[in-house]
Design an enzyme around this catalytic site. Structure first.
Site, PDB file in Angstrom:
ATOM      1  N   CYS A  33       0.834  -1.197   0.000  1.00 31.22           N
ATOM      2  CA  CYS A  33       0.000   0.000   0.000  1.00 31.22           C
ATOM      3  C   CYS A  33       0.872   1.251   0.000  1.00 31.22           C
ATOM      4  O   CYS A  33       2.101   1.169   0.031  1.00 31.22           O
ATOM      5  CB  CYS A  33      -0.929   0.011   1.209  1.00 31.22           C
ATOM      6  SG  CYS A  33      -0.042   0.023   2.786  1.00 31.22           S
ATOM      7  N   CYS A  36       3.452   1.752   2.668  1.00 32.32           N
ATOM      8  CA  CYS A  36       4.691   1.001   2.434  1.00 32.32           C
ATOM      9  C   CYS A  36       5.659   1.845   1.612  1.00 32.32           C
ATOM     10  O   CYS A  36       6.866   1.876   1.872  1.00 32.32           O
ATOM     11  CB  CYS A  36       4.396  -0.298   1.696  1.00 32.32           C
ATOM     12  SG  CYS A  36       3.319  -1.444   2.569  1.00 32.32           S
ATOM     13  N   CYS A 100      43.979 -17.491 -17.390  1.00 33.31           N
ATOM     14  CA  CYS A 100      44.521 -17.938 -16.117  1.00 33.31           C
ATOM     15  C   CYS A 100      43.694 -17.406 -14.953  1.00 33.31           C
ATOM     16  O   CYS A 100      42.718 -16.679 -15.149  1.00 33.31           O
ATOM     17  CB  CYS A 100      45.977 -17.483 -15.967  1.00 33.31           C
ATOM     18  SG  CYS A 100      46.135 -15.680 -15.959  1.00 33.31           S
ATOM     19  N   CYS A 103      43.151 -13.686 -14.654  1.00 33.40           N
ATOM     20  CA  CYS A 103      42.071 -13.175 -15.507  1.00 33.40           C
ATOM     21  C   CYS A 103      40.727 -13.292 -14.785  1.00 33.40           C
ATOM     22  O   CYS A 103      39.892 -12.390 -14.839  1.00 33.40           O
ATOM     23  CB  CYS A 103      42.011 -13.957 -16.818  1.00 33.40           C
ATOM     24  SG  CYS A 103      43.475 -13.819 -17.856  1.00 33.40           S
ATOM     25  N   ASP A 500       6.759  25.197 -35.103  1.00 32.70           N
ATOM     26  CA  ASP A 500       7.752  25.494 -36.115  1.00 32.70           C
ATOM     27  C   ASP A 500       7.099  25.160 -37.465  1.00 32.70           C
ATOM     28  O   ASP A 500       6.107  24.428 -37.496  1.00 32.70           O
ATOM     29  CB  ASP A 500       9.001  24.653 -35.867  1.00 32.70           C
ATOM     30  CG  ASP A 500      10.007  24.783 -36.992  1.00 32.70           C
ATOM     31  OD1 ASP A 500      10.338  25.926 -37.361  1.00 32.70           O
ATOM     32  OD2 ASP A 500      10.441  23.742 -37.514  1.00 32.70           O
ATOM     33  N   ASP A 701      11.247  20.246 -34.777  1.00 29.36           N
ATOM     34  CA  ASP A 701      11.996  19.047 -35.165  1.00 29.36           C
ATOM     35  C   ASP A 701      13.484  19.301 -35.362  1.00 29.36           C
ATOM     36  O   ASP A 701      14.237  18.357 -35.620  1.00 29.36           O
ATOM     37  CB  ASP A 701      11.417  18.463 -36.457  1.00 29.36           C
ATOM     38  CG  ASP A 701      11.722  19.332 -37.675  1.00 29.36           C
ATOM     39  OD1 ASP A 701      11.870  20.563 -37.502  1.00 29.36           O
ATOM     40  OD2 ASP A 701      11.824  18.780 -38.781  1.00 29.36           O
ATOM     41  N   ASP A 705      15.225  24.388 -32.784  1.00 30.09           N
ATOM     42  CA  ASP A 705      14.002  24.401 -31.980  1.00 30.09           C
ATOM     43  C   ASP A 705      14.251  23.961 -30.539  1.00 30.09           C
ATOM     44  O   ASP A 705      13.368  24.128 -29.685  1.00 30.09           O
ATOM     45  CB  ASP A 705      12.944  23.467 -32.600  1.00 30.09           C
ATOM     46  CG  ASP A 705      12.522  23.914 -33.990  1.00 30.09           C
ATOM     47  OD1 ASP A 705      12.373  25.137 -34.184  1.00 30.09           O
ATOM     48  OD2 ASP A 705      12.354  23.051 -34.864  1.00 30.09           O
TER      49      ASP A 705
END
Length: 809
Positions: A33, A36, A100, A103, A500, A701, A705
């Site tokens: 809820c 919580c 090895c 690594c 625009d 776009d 802009d």
């Protein structure tokens, strides 16, 4: 701490910088809820170094931003102390390049440094790494291994897809109902005049497993909350049903030798059964609110067909690299973002852009991963994979919008923080008030139980996020990507839209429609203009270069080319200083335009965009003018019409000349025009509109802009434009279709309406129910049903948004 093995979501690749910053998404178990949510947020914010916390009940997760020194262990400990658990994910990686034990140590160390990783074990023999983590993506782990000097891929059998949540089990509901039904039969019998009474000890036998086995979840969660010094819905249910059960046991023991008094086992059992049913329905409904993410994740193919020198080979999508050639056969889903190299077909992009009709694709066209190829065979060059693909970015945007809280939720969180203590206080007052006033302590206990049970903070916590998840999900399916919940909430207040022009209302593909050269420059105007603009990405420049190419014109050499922001371009051509640009630019250069003023005005009156070419080597001289035409998008007309229907004013804000702007405004029926505006001034115009009291959405776009998009209350970017514009905007329109502007505002209004409706009902249940219960007018069983119904009704109301469809003429 719980553990699970899940698939992980693709996110942006890890960089050395991001390794030092903790941005974790922790899946939390046990929240039920809104109280919580408040407790978990409070616990996490108390951890030193945590800068920001957002806990979402609907997704059962916490997004935490913290300084590098904050350990995941500290965060999980704080959550556990608050009475909850963090789900731990496990992932296996195949590691290449290890030779090895050193690594192994290096890879383990690299993985353990990733914020969110709790354990990493690497097996040299099998060349596999098993990683346990919280809120980390597969690509972050892979990037960490690569930074250490090795290669890593998801182990075979794992795919990169959305997180998988375990479904709420249905069997406890069925079992609880089976035990509860016999307890309810006597009440049903009374209603129809039958005596179906059950012995009190049999009632005890039936009610006990419901109370302490099937209802154990409420005791566990309630105890955790109590131990953390707080309360939640589970505590209210545990206390209320325990009181009813305990009272029944007391009465049974007290009166067992003197006949059977009325017991209340059925009330406690029915309450638990109804709450379990409500939880199951709630979980089922919550999964439906994430349907958009699930549908998008399902678009990711697992295999791609690579074209190699040895032929076509099927490989895991994780092995595909940018630049690889991918073959897409008819009927297959496109695995990567790319450009068509060979072939022709039609592609269904409906689940990505919302475009219902297949889109034709030919060499040079772009395709998007997740789309479905129709009848043709395509060869595609990969341009983006993994986290950088369009689909991954869409998923991230939708997830981000669904994860963030809307501003209205802050108020709800404050209420939820004090909700449970207030309810406990009211229940105590009800008990004492009825008991002391009437002396009927049995009835007093029942009334107090009803108060505890009717109170449901769940609905408060779910009211906003479920509506946002449903709204952003359905918007995404229609090609409207909402970046965050705040943009969604603000958009419903928009009463002015600034457009625009080029690429937004027009096709963005202008053509050169007229040339008018000054005497003596007839053969120089087009080639010199094309030379200056050769290589430029500006739409007008492309039109000039294309016109010269169509006439097979040889171009002179242009040097020292530079752009003059908002005005035009300058260059040296054959030793002459040439300038190309707008009327404003020519005026500033003191170029005499009077000889072509009539032609210019006539072209502008037709809606043409006019540019000028001048030689300014000595005395500025006019070389000629170039006129461009750019057709309006067909959808621009219904777009403006829909906005007008929503009582929204429309304004054209463009750098184009006044005449061309007026023609467009008149054709579309726009309310106002601001023409010949420099890019830097667009943001100022938006700010001016806001100061006048308008709620402004800016639609654009291009890079120019971006400042205006950021300055607006809500920025809307066309996906056909630049990435810069999309980053600055709060909403991205995936089809570059202006008709989506009104649709975006409409879905925002509908979503906000659902939020308000949900909050109203969530508060109404409690504001009406609690007093009724305290006054003894509400049976505990009815209270339990109402509490279960409150959460389900709120989510169901939010899910109605999935039926939304864009308006179409």
């Amino acid at each position: 701490m719980k553990e699970r093995t899940v698939n992980t979501t693709v996110a942006q690749p890890l960089t050395p910088t991001s390794l030092s910053i903790a941005h974790l998404n922790l899946p939390i178990l046990g929240m039920t809820c809104a109280s919580c949510v408040g407790r978990v947020e409070k616990a996490l914010k108390a951890v030193p170094g945590v800068t920001e916390v957002t806990v979402i009940l609907a997704t059962e997760s916490a997004v935490v931003a913290a300084t590098p020194e904050v350990s995941v262990r500290a965060l999980t400990t704080a959550i556990e102390r608050a009475g909850y658990a963090v789900a731990e994910d496990t992932l296996e990686l195949s590691i290449e390049g290890m030779t090895c034990a050193s690594c192994v140590n290096r890879v383990e160390k690299a993985l353990r440094k990733v914020p969110g990783v709790t354990a990493a074990e690497v097996n040299l023999a099998t060349e596999q790494a098993t990683v346990k983590f919280h809120g980390v993506t597969a690509e972050q782990l892979i990037a960490a291994v690569e930074l250490a000097g090795y290669k890593a891929v998801l182990h075979q059998g794992h795919t990169v897809s959305g997180p998988v949540k375990q479904a709420e089990s249905w069997w406890p509901v069925v079992v609880s109902a089976a035990f509860t039904l016999p307890l309810v039969l006597p009440m049903i019998g009374m209603l129809i005049g039958k005596d179906w009474s059950i012995d009190g000890w049999v009632q005890l036998l039936l009610a006990t497993p419901v109370q302490f086995w099937l209802g154990a979840r409420f005791y566990r969660a309630g105890w955790k909350a109590l131990r953390a010094g707080s309360g939640n819905m589970d505590l209210l249910v545990a206390l209320g049903t325990s009181a009813g059960y305990g009272l029944s046991v007391y009465l049974l023991m007290k009166h067992s030798a003197h006949g059977g008094p009325h017991l209340y086992f059925e009330a406690s059992a029915v309450i638990i059964t109804l709450v379990l049913l409500g939880k199951w329905l709630e979980a089922r409904a919550k999964r439906q609110t994430t349907a958009a993410i699930q549908a998008l994740n399902a678009l990711r193919p697992e295999v791609a067909r690579l074209r190699t020198t040895d032929g076509d080979v099927d490989v895991s999508l994780a092995k595909v690299k940018v630049g690889d050639m991918v073959v897409i056969r008819p009927g297959e889903r496109v695995p990567v973002d790319g450009a068509v190299i060979e072939g022709a077909s039609e592609v269904d992009e409906s689940l990505i852009t919302g475009e219902s009709l297949p889109v034709p694709k030919h060499p040079g066209d772009v395709v998007t991963g997740g789309a479905v190829n129709a009848e043709g065979l395509l060869l595609v060059k990969t341009t983006a994979i993994g986290a950088e693909s369009t689909l991954s970015r869409i998923v991230r945007m939708v997830e981000s919008a669904q994860a963030k809280k809307a501003p209205i939720q802050r108020m709800v969180d404050k209420v939820s923080a004090v909700f449970v203590p207030v309810v406990l206080g009211l229940a105590g007052l009800t008990l004492l008030g009825w008991g002391l006033a009437t002396g009927e302590w049995e009835q007093a206990i029942l009334n107090a139980v009803a108060v505890l049970v009717i109170a449901c903070p769940c609905a408060l916590g779910l009211a906003t996020p479920t509506a946002i998840m449903a709204g952003t999900g359905v918007a995404a399916r229609q090609g409207i990507l909402i970046k965050d919940a705040e943009a969604l909430e603000i958009a419903h207040k928009i009463n002015m839209v600034a457009f625009d022009k080029t690429g937004t209302l027009t096709q963005g593909k202008p053509t050169l429609v007229a040339l008018d050269a000054a005497p003596g420059f007839e053969k120089l105007l087009l080639p010199v203009a094309a030379a200056i603009q050769n290589g430029s990405e500006h739409p007008l420049a492309k039109a000039v270069v294309q016109a010269a190419a169509d006439q097979s014109m040889p171009l002179p050499t242009a040097q020292a080319i530079s752009a003059v922001a908002g005005r035009g371009m300058s260059a040296q051509v054959d030793g002459r200083e040439m300038r190309l640009g707008s009327t404003r630019y020519m005026t500033e250069l003191r170029v005499d335009l009077s000889s072509m003023d009539a032609q210019s005005k006539s072209l502008q009156a037709q809606g043409r965009t006019v540019s000028w070419l001048a030689d300014v080597t000595d005395t500025p001289r006019l070389v000629g003018l170039l006129a461009f035409g750019d057709e309006l998008k067909p959808s621009a007309f219904p777009a403006v019409s829909h906005l007008r229907a929503l009582n929204i004013q429309t304004v054209l804000v463009t750098g184009d000349n006044q005449g061309s702007a007026q023609v467009v405004a008149h054709a579309l029926g726009l309310d106002r025009v601001r023409a010949e505006v420099l890019p830097a001034d667009k943001a100022d115009i938006v700010a001016e509109m806001k100061r006048s009291g308008a709620r402004v959405a800016m639609v654009g776009d291009g890079i120019n802009d971006a400042p205006a998009l950021a300055a607006a209350d809500v920025g809307m970017a066309m996906s056909t434009g630049t990435d810069v514009a999309m980053h600055a905007a709060g909403i991205t329109l995936m089809r570059g279709d202006p008709a989506l502007i009104a649709d975006a505002i409409d879905i925002s209004r509908r979503t906000y309406r659902k939020i308000r409706q949900n909050l109203f009902w969530a508060f109404a249940y409690n504001v009406i129910g609690i007093p009724l219960a305290a006054l003894g007018l509400l049976n505990p069983m009815v209270a339990g049903g109402a509490m279960a119904l409150s959460s389900v009704s709120v989510i169901s109301n939010a899910l109605l948004l999935r039926r939304w469809r864009p308006a179409r003429d």
